[in-house]
Structures are given as C-alpha cells and as structure tokens.
Design an enzyme around this catalytic site. Structure first.
Site, mmCIF file in Angstrom:
data_model
loop_
_atom_site.group_PDB
_atom_site.id
_atom_site.type_symbol
_atom_site.label_atom_id
_atom_site.label_comp_id
_atom_site.label_asym_id
_atom_site.label_seq_id
_atom_site.Cartn_x
_atom_site.Cartn_y
_atom_site.Cartn_z
ATOM 1 N N THR A 224 -1.747 34.435 -5.607
ATOM 2 C CA THR A 224 -0.337 34.157 -5.386
ATOM 3 C C THR A 224 -0.067 32.701 -5.695
ATOM 4 O OG1 THR A 224 1.444 34.169 -3.739
ATOM 5 C CG2 THR A 224 -0.762 33.703 -2.922
ATOM 6 N N GLU B 274 0.651 37.751 1.054
ATOM 7 C CA GLU B 274 -0.340 37.700 2.124
ATOM 8 C C GLU B 274 -0.230 38.861 3.102
ATOM 9 O OE1 GLU B 274 0.438 33.500 0.670
ATOM 10 O OE2 GLU B 274 1.600 35.333 1.021
ATOM 11 N N LYS C 194 18.899 19.870 4.150
ATOM 12 C CA LYS C 194 19.164 19.096 5.357
ATOM 13 C C LYS C 194 20.145 17.986 4.996
ATOM 14 C CE LYS C 194 14.436 19.977 6.931
ATOM 15 N NZ LYS C 194 13.930 20.561 5.679
ATOM 16 N N TRP D 63 21.668 21.859 8.913
ATOM 17 C CA TRP D 63 20.871 22.671 7.995
ATOM 18 C C TRP D 63 21.799 23.638 7.266
ATOM 19 C CZ3 TRP D 63 15.486 24.658 9.959
ATOM 20 C CH2 TRP D 63 14.653 23.552 10.214
#
Length: 551
Positions: free
Chosen positions: A187, A333, A441, A446
């Site tokens: 990956t 994963e 940010k 955010w």
C-alpha cells in the site's frame, strides 16, 4: 475454576480455516455455474477447480514450495482468480503486484516480498524487461499471452495456458496451520516506499464470512447466490476488496473484465446481466459516462462504493439511472471491509434519508470501532464530535512487513489507527469527515476538505473538484479548490462559493470555509488505485508558488 475444553473424538476432523475450504460447498452446489472472462471464454466451477489444481502443479514444477512468495502481474481475469486459490492453497504466499506503480517501486515490492516466481501478462513484458536485472531473487517467470500469438520473452519458463494444460489437475492439497501467511501486497503512503501488508488464511476466511454477513440482511444492500458478480476494483488491490472469495464461496456466476475498458464493461454487464459490482467513485463516474455514450441500461445494478467518500450528488445521479449505490469503508490494512451502509429502520422510501444513510456506514459484524482524541480518550458518539477512527477486528493486518516502527504506530494503544477523522452518531453510523493529513486548519477552526469539495462539486460548471490546504501567513492554512470544469464552462469564484455560503448560512460548515482562490485543471491526478492524489496536488501547487515567487 480453570477453563474447560472439549474432548474431541480421536478421529474428529480438526477443521482449519484455510482458503481451500472456501471451495467446498460451491463445488457441491454450483459445479455447473460459470466463471466468465471478457468475451474470450467461460469455465464451470468444476473446470475452475481443475485449473486451480493444474496451476499448483505447474508452479511446483518450476520450484514453488510452502512459504515461497509467488507474484502475479495480470488484469482482472479467471487466471487471477485461480491464483487467489492455488497459490495459498499449496502453502505459498500470493503477492498481488500493483502494476500501476512506477517501475522502481514495482521492483522494490518484489524484492521486499522476496518473490521467487512471477506470473506476468504480456502487457507488462516491457516493465519486466526493465526491472528484471534488479530482481536477483526471481527464479522463474511464467508468461501469460492471453490468447495472443508471438514469441515468449527469453526469460520465460513457458506460457501459462500451455504449462497448465500439461500439468496435473490432481494436486494433493493438504491441510496446514490456518495462521500461515496467505497473501501480501503493498500500500502506498504519503512518503517513502510502499508498505507491505500481509494476511493469514484464518484472517481471509473470517473476512470472507463477515463480508457476506451484512449482505442479505436488507434488500438491495449486497448480493447472494442468485446474483451475477463483476469486480470493478483491481484484483491487485486488497484482493479486489475480498469479494472474489465471497463470490466463489457462494458459487455465484462471475464475470471478469480484464483491462477496464468502459464500453466492454457496459457490454459485459448487459450480456451477462451483472447485478453486483464494487469500485471507487472514479470508476463509477467512468461507467456512468460510458452508459450515457453507449445507451447501456444500468438499472438494477448494485455497487458498493469505497476507497473515497460516496458523495450525495453521485449517489443521487446513480439512483436516477436505477442503480443501487451503497458506501463501504475499509483500507488496505483492514483486508478491507470493516463497515458498510445500512438504511435506517423506518426511513425506507424517504429518498433524502436513504441517501444520507447510504453514504455513511455501520461497523460490520465482529468489528469494534471507536473515535478517539490524540490521547486515545473516547469522543462522544453524537454525530458531531470528531476524532480519529480506530478499529479492532480478527482480520486486520498485524504489521507492516519489515517495518517495526510503522507497525507500532499503526497499532498504538492496541487499536489500529486509520488516520481518518470521523464522527459516529448514536445509532452507530460512521461518517468519514477527512484524512488526518487532509484536514485544513485555519483561524483556529478545522475544515473538512471532503465536505467542502462536495459543496464545490455541486456548482453547475464543475465536473470534478478537490480541496486542499495551502499555507497562509495570517491563518496558517486556507482551503484552495482545484476544479475540472464541464465542457465549455468557465467557473467563477462567486459560483463556487454560492453553495459554500448557503452551507455556512445553514450552520453546516464554518465561515472560514469560504474560498478565496481556486485553480482550473484539465484532470485531477489519481493514485494507482483511482483515488484523487491530493499529495500530488499539494506538491504541484507548492511548485507553482515557487515559480511565482521566483518570477
């Protein structure tokens, strides 16, 4: 009191959870069902099982043995499905090679995995020509000519079909420890070389069983024995999301499209009445455009969309064509499925509510999901509070092979860290808000780049959009939209900001999300598996900024 254990009969069969046993019931119940490859042929499940045996025999003939890594470079095909079974069933490790990586990285993954045998499609002969001198561990190469005439490369031991035809179908597959490694693949991350993930037989069998568990619990959210399956996710990428194992276990009719050619995909879907597929949003967009161009009917087609967020806009567009689109969530994963969409009870028939639910996901059976702050403290499940999504499930990769530091980071605190910022509502619906590395940010706030680019993409002149952070002396970072205009359109900043300002007025997004800049491009860069490559977008913007400064 000590734990008690069963005392099995002397001759009781101790059933290992190995990939071989995924074939057991299919050969009994679906022996005459077919596995189709493009417009080139089809094979019954019984013939498929014989070909699996032949592949194992021919591999043994060129030196394969238990524990050895056998790598495959092919398009989505019946041959790849044979490799999914034959290689791990004989105790070897299947490496699915990402053929879209740059040649040096392909060579890196083969060397890092200690691959010793390579099956390679003729389309990738030039790639192998270039990297074979840097692959000292490769002992044998099997050429896949895919029906074409021509000379084999000088390094090839032989041709796949010819060697298979001469090999015995009666390979003596045996039971072994279910915790033996079955597969490995690589990956790509934000920096450095690709990371290797690996999965055992036990993990893949549990993943297969669990992948099937959410399907069938609710009409239109998955597939079953009577469906026809065609993957639209590369088989080198996370086992095509594990679905070929599910489809084979169930004995479904399967259609493998080879190289993804939009008109061929639509043709195969129509000819074989494909009912279930899965893909990233980019491939869905390609299919919809091809259907428009060819007049193909896509109604009644269920697709699980993952890899990137399924936007409400794209979901609505598919539904207008009669498709059933549902979000899935996972990562390399996680093998990959850990969550899937589910319509909220009592909202059936309410289109807005259904779209809201189908673009979110709930944890699959046997998955524990939390959202946490930087100190691993739980964040409220109120649908608003944000935190990193962390997971546990019995099939998650235990490590990055050969990278202990990255493995410890992945499993910090005993939970797998996804690096995805998410919310979880009181009903357990998970909504991915952004990647940790993509959150903007600005001014102490955010901004979710995914939410902002979904808003920008609703502008009439925009075909596609991506939003990234760019440095800002006053605010630290500011959002910048990179847009692909529709043919003949000329987006303006006011037009792009119109849906953003509406969302600000409704309290759906912070006022700091209003755009000050945007860039127009012909196409958004993609990763090797079709996701928008924001890392490359940021690098390109940084280079442009340097050029402007230098000028």
């Amino acid at each position: 009191m000590p734990l008690r254990f069963a005392e099995p009969a002397t001759e009781a069969y101790r059933f290992p959870l190995t990939i071989r046993h995924l074939l057991d019931s299919a050969l009994t119940t679906a022996g005459d069902r077919r596995i189709v490859y493009r417009d080139q042929g089809s094979w019954t499940y019984r013939e498929f099982a014989a070909r699996v045996g032949r592949l194992a025999s021919l591999l043994e003939g060129v030196g394969a043995e238990q524990g050895m890594t056998v790598a495959v470079m092919d398009w989505d095909s019946h041959r790849y499905l044979e490799a999914y079974f034959a290689i791990p069933m004989m105790g070897a490790v299947l490496q699915t090679v990402n053929v879209r990586l740059p040649p040096p990285q392909v060579a890196y993954t083969l060397n890092h995995a200690h691959a010793e045998i390579l099956l390679v499609h003729r389309d990738f002969f030039p790639l192998v020509d270039a990297i074979l001198p840097s692959l000292p561990g490769i002992k044998a190469v099997i050429a896949i000519m895919d029906g074409a005439e021509g000379e084999l490369p000088p390094y090839a031991k032989g041709e796949y079909e010819a060697l298979s035809a001469a090999a015995s179908p009666d390979y003596p597959f045996e039971d072994f420890d279910e915790n033996a490694l079955a597969t490995t693949f690589y990956t790509t991350g934000t920096t450095g070389n690709p990371k290797g993930v690996c999965f055992t037989h036990r993990q893949l069998v549990l993943h297969t069983l669990t992948c099937n568990a959410p399907f069938g619990t609710q009409e239109g959210t998955g597939f079953g024995y009577s469906d026809v399956y065609m993957p639209l996710t590369p088989m080198f990428h996370v086992h095509a999301w594990g679905v070929p194992y599910v489809a084979t276990m169930l004995g479904m009719t399967q259609v493998y499209p080879g190289r993804y050619e939009p008109e061929m995909l639509c043709r195969l879907r129509t000819e074989h009445k494909v009912t279930y597929s899965h893909c990233v949003p980019t491939i869905l967009r390609m299919v919809l455009d091809a259907a428009d161009a060819t007049g193909a009917d896509v109604s009644g087609w269920t697709l699980t969309i993952g890899g990137s967020a399924l936007s409400a806009q794209l979901c609505e567009e598919g539904r207008r064509r009669g498709m059933r689109l549902i979000a899935g969530y996972g990562m390399s994963e996680t093998a990959p499925l850990v969550a899937v969409a589910r319509i909220r009870p009592g909202t059936e028939g309410d289109e807005a509510a259904e779209i809201e639910a189908l673009t979110a996901t709930v944890p699959a059976p046997m998955v524990s999901a939390r959202i946490v702050d930087e100190d691993m403290n739980d964040v409220a499940h109120d649908g608003r509070a944000r935190g990193e999504l962390v997971l546990r499930a019995p099939w998650l990769t235990p490590c990055y092979t050969g990278d202990a530091k990255a493995s410890e980071t992945l499993w910090r605190g005993g939970w797998m860290h996804t690096q995805d910022i998410a919310t979880i509502d009181p009903d357990g619906y998970i909504r991915i808000r952004d990647r940790l590395k993509d959150v903007i940010k600005t001014g102490g706030e955010w901004i979710d780049s995914i939410q902002l680019e979904e808003l920008v993409a609703t502008a009439e002149s925009v075909a596609e959009a991506a939003v990234v952070a760019v440095p800002d002396a006053k605010w630290g970072e500011r959002p910048l939209a990179v847009v692909v205009p529709k043919p003949g359109a000329a987006p303006t900043l006011d037009e792009l900001n119109a849906p953003v300002e509406k969302a600000i007025g409704a309290g759906a997004i912070t006022r700091y999300a209003k755009l000050e800049r945007f860039e127009i491009v012909d196409a958004l860069p993609r990763t090797s598996v079709g996701k928008i490559d924001k890392k490359l977008i940021r690098a390109n913007l940084a280079e442009m900024a340097k050029e402007v400064t230098a000028a």
